[in-house]
Design an enzyme around this catalytic site. Structure first.
Site, PDB file in Angstrom:
ATOM      1  N   LYS A 128       0.850  -1.176   0.000  1.00 33.94           N
ATOM      2  CA  LYS A 128       0.000   0.000   0.000  1.00 33.94           C
ATOM      3  C   LYS A 128       0.881   1.219   0.000  1.00 33.94           C
ATOM      4  CE  LYS A 128      -3.156  -2.304   3.264  1.00 33.94           C
ATOM      5  NZ  LYS A 128      -4.575  -2.030   3.096  1.00 33.94           N
ATOM      6  N   LYS A 153       1.259  -9.421  -0.138  1.00 32.12           N
ATOM      7  CA  LYS A 153       0.301  -9.395  -1.244  1.00 32.12           C
ATOM      8  C   LYS A 153       0.123  -7.984  -1.776  1.00 32.12           C
ATOM      9  CE  LYS A 153      -4.124  -8.663   1.201  1.00 32.12           C
ATOM     10  NZ  LYS A 153      -4.536  -7.434   0.480  1.00 32.12           N
ATOM     11  N   ASP A 155      -2.142  -4.843  -2.423  1.00 29.73           N
ATOM     12  CA  ASP A 155      -3.412  -4.350  -1.943  1.00 29.73           C
ATOM     13  C   ASP A 155      -4.443  -4.769  -2.991  1.00 29.73           C
ATOM     14  OD1 ASP A 155      -4.821  -3.173   0.048  1.00 29.73           O
ATOM     15  OD2 ASP A 155      -4.360  -1.111  -0.506  1.00 29.73           O
ATOM     16  N   HIS A 242      -9.686 -12.760  -1.448  1.00 29.63           N
ATOM     17  CA  HIS A 242     -10.050 -11.480  -0.827  1.00 29.63           C
ATOM     18  C   HIS A 242     -11.569 -11.268  -0.888  1.00 29.63           C
ATOM     19  CE1 HIS A 242     -10.486  -7.139  -0.314  1.00 29.63           C
ATOM     20  NE2 HIS A 242      -9.305  -7.168   0.277  1.00 29.63           N
TER      21      HIS A 242
END
Lengths: 359, 359
Positions: A128, A153, A155, A242
């Site tokens: 991020k 990972k 974002d 997600h």
């Protein structure tokens, strides 16, 4: 155990027996019941097994699911999603259905071996914020990999923005993580997001592996549960799922799909190794009970489909790590993102890794 | 008009200004706002444009959508789907976004020309019930095509059940409809369902065309909106979109996506020519106002993306046809399924075709 698909729906605001009659027809023949041939009424239409208070249990012949996850989803929740006051709260699948799916390639035991994490939680985070360049993401990833994170990972909102395009990011971040692994001897994995156009997703999964990514992030609420299943079958990389866009399936108390079924059972059928969901007490709204329901369904028996990791995230902090391990247990993929950037990323990353490994 | 994506969310149960602050960050950088570089705060994070009563309007730089429908969906509804008491009630897309998408290949005018239906509604139905053999579906389809139906679709639950497998059904039904067209000189189209495994969908769209299908039925709630977009770009067949599993996005009054955005705006971006939804007063729960919202969004300006047909269905009867045309207008794809089978299918089919053409 019966060789039928058995779903329990909770009914609000209408007479349960009448809604049960509607559901068993709606989810199968979608046709005036009295006009259907008798054998279709008997074999194809769902069967009301039990009505208990506000809950109705309906069973379906596995043949209506046609051996495919897409039609199984349709039987469980297709048109009933349009009924007010109906929530699917329990689901039992017969061996003839679970045997259709490979499920997660790794699951809990597989990733323990893969990451050399014999007993501890996994240590995971996200790159991020959007707007950062691929080169800067790569340096952040290097720091996190040096600290010993298992999975770094994307974002979930990183796609092909002008500030960082997918291919450039996957190349640079994978390279930085590989360089860090060469130093530490570790196996940190970068998981790029596959929230990409539908005709690019499968190729992107292959490209990601070729470029050195160590895992994949998939958004089944956009990409589709069955696309995740196909990727899980074809790619050897571990898969994190997600919850983007999936909230609508579970946020209304009286409608939708119970947390455990949505975030664990369906995710396991569709091949996720790790299911991300919003932790209680973070930026979102899930209760402790709902989070435990996800945990329990992630490890419940499901034919020969492996149990999977839960990854409660969303506004988590380092301070909550001991509490989270106590609450969820050690089969937890701890996911802390933004909070690592308050102060020194390097120090926070080291602290998180030590906290988890020492606990 | 501003070159920004503008979404209005209605907030229930929380202070609108505080939720607006959360949304504009959550849907973009998902990161502590104060830690983001100033230019990212200014250019990447969403902007609160207006707070009016319980409604908050937030605009996004189109660059955050990354030129892709998948990421546009994620910006509009990804993590916010997990917030209680948030519903997206209005959406305005700039030309820079709408120009990314071809939209429907036919739309209202295209299908009027295609079916030779200059001013009337379209006459459509579904093959039912599950359990019927492909050969019997073919005979039913022949009867409906002889009566002059424009589109005869698979029931959305027909997939690859043992009683009728996909390929056999597409072959036999397409052939029967072609034979009927040869007699009538008409252009009845059979629309097989593409609710198939993710790795088969695109090939199935091609096979369907080769086997003689005249349209396609797609379930974007399972297949994915972006998969529908790809099919619309690659296949020359008209596309009907079915609402299976999409109910959860709109059924809760305080959460989810407004009916018009879900069933019309997103369907148009993703290439549907006809959007099926449950009519008021049928088996489902939509109100007259919600149905009109879908109608209005189906024909509202949307860049250069064509307006599309609405197809209200779900327990409709022949008796309601005049009322439905009066209510929705003539750009309506009337969808009557099971009711045609009460009594003589041939007589009911003729009666429906005459009712629509004479109205």
């Amino acid at each position: 155990m019966t060789d039928r698909i058995t779903a329990t729906y909770r009914i609000t605001g209408n007479e349960p027996a009448a809604v049960a009659e509607a559901i068993r027809v709606e989810q199968t023949i979608e046709f005036p019941h009295d006009l259907a041939p008798e054998w279709i009424q008997r074999e194809v239409v769902g069967r009301v097994e039990e009505i208990s208070g506000d809950q109705v249990t309906i069973s379906y012949d596995p043949r209506v699911a046609g051996s495919e996850l897409t039609q199984l989803l349709n039987v469980l929740w297709g048109n009933v999603s349009l009924f007010p006051g109906v929530r699917i709260v329990d689901l039992a699948l017969p061996e003839s259905i679970t045997a259709l799916f490979d499920g997660p390639r790794y699951g809990i035991e597989g990733l323990r071996a893969h990451f050399g994490a014999a007993t501890r939680p996994l240590i995971t985070t996200a790159l991020k914020p959007m707007g950062t360049s691929s080169a800067d993401f790569a340096e952040t990833a290097r720091t996190l990999a040096l600290a010993g994170f298992d999975i770094i990972k994307d974002d979930h909102s990183l796609a092909n923005q002008p500030w960082s395009t997918w291919r450039e990011r996957v190349e640079l971040v994978s390279k930085a993580v590989a360089e860090a692994n060469a130093i530490t001897g570790g196996k940190s994995a970068y998981a790029p997001s596959l929230n990409l156009p539908a005709d690019q997703v499968l190729n992107a999964a292959k490209s990601a592996a070729e470029l050195g990514a160590g895992a994949l992030l998939i958004l089944p609420g956009i990409t589709g549960f069955d696309s995740m299943r196909v990727i899980a079958e074809e790619s050897e990389l571990p898969i994190m799922a997600h919850p983007s866009m999936l909230g609508s399936y579970t946020i209304s108390p009286n409608e939708g799909i119970a947390h455990g079924i949505l975030f664990s059972t369906l995710m396991r059928l569709a091949g996720a190794d790790i299911t991300i969901f919003p932790n209680f007490g973070g930026r979102f709204s899930f209760s402790e009970r709902e989070c435990l329901e996800i945990r329990d369904a992630a490890i419940a028996p499901l034919g020969s489909i492996a149990p999977i990791w839960i990854s409660p995230g969303g506004g988590m902090s380092l301070e909550r790590i001991p509490e989270m391990i106590d609450f969820y247990g050690k089969d937890t993929s701890l996911l802390i993102g933004g909070a690592l950037h308050r102060g020194s990323l390097r120090e926070n990353a080291d602290r998180m890794a030590h906290l988890v490994k020492a606990y």
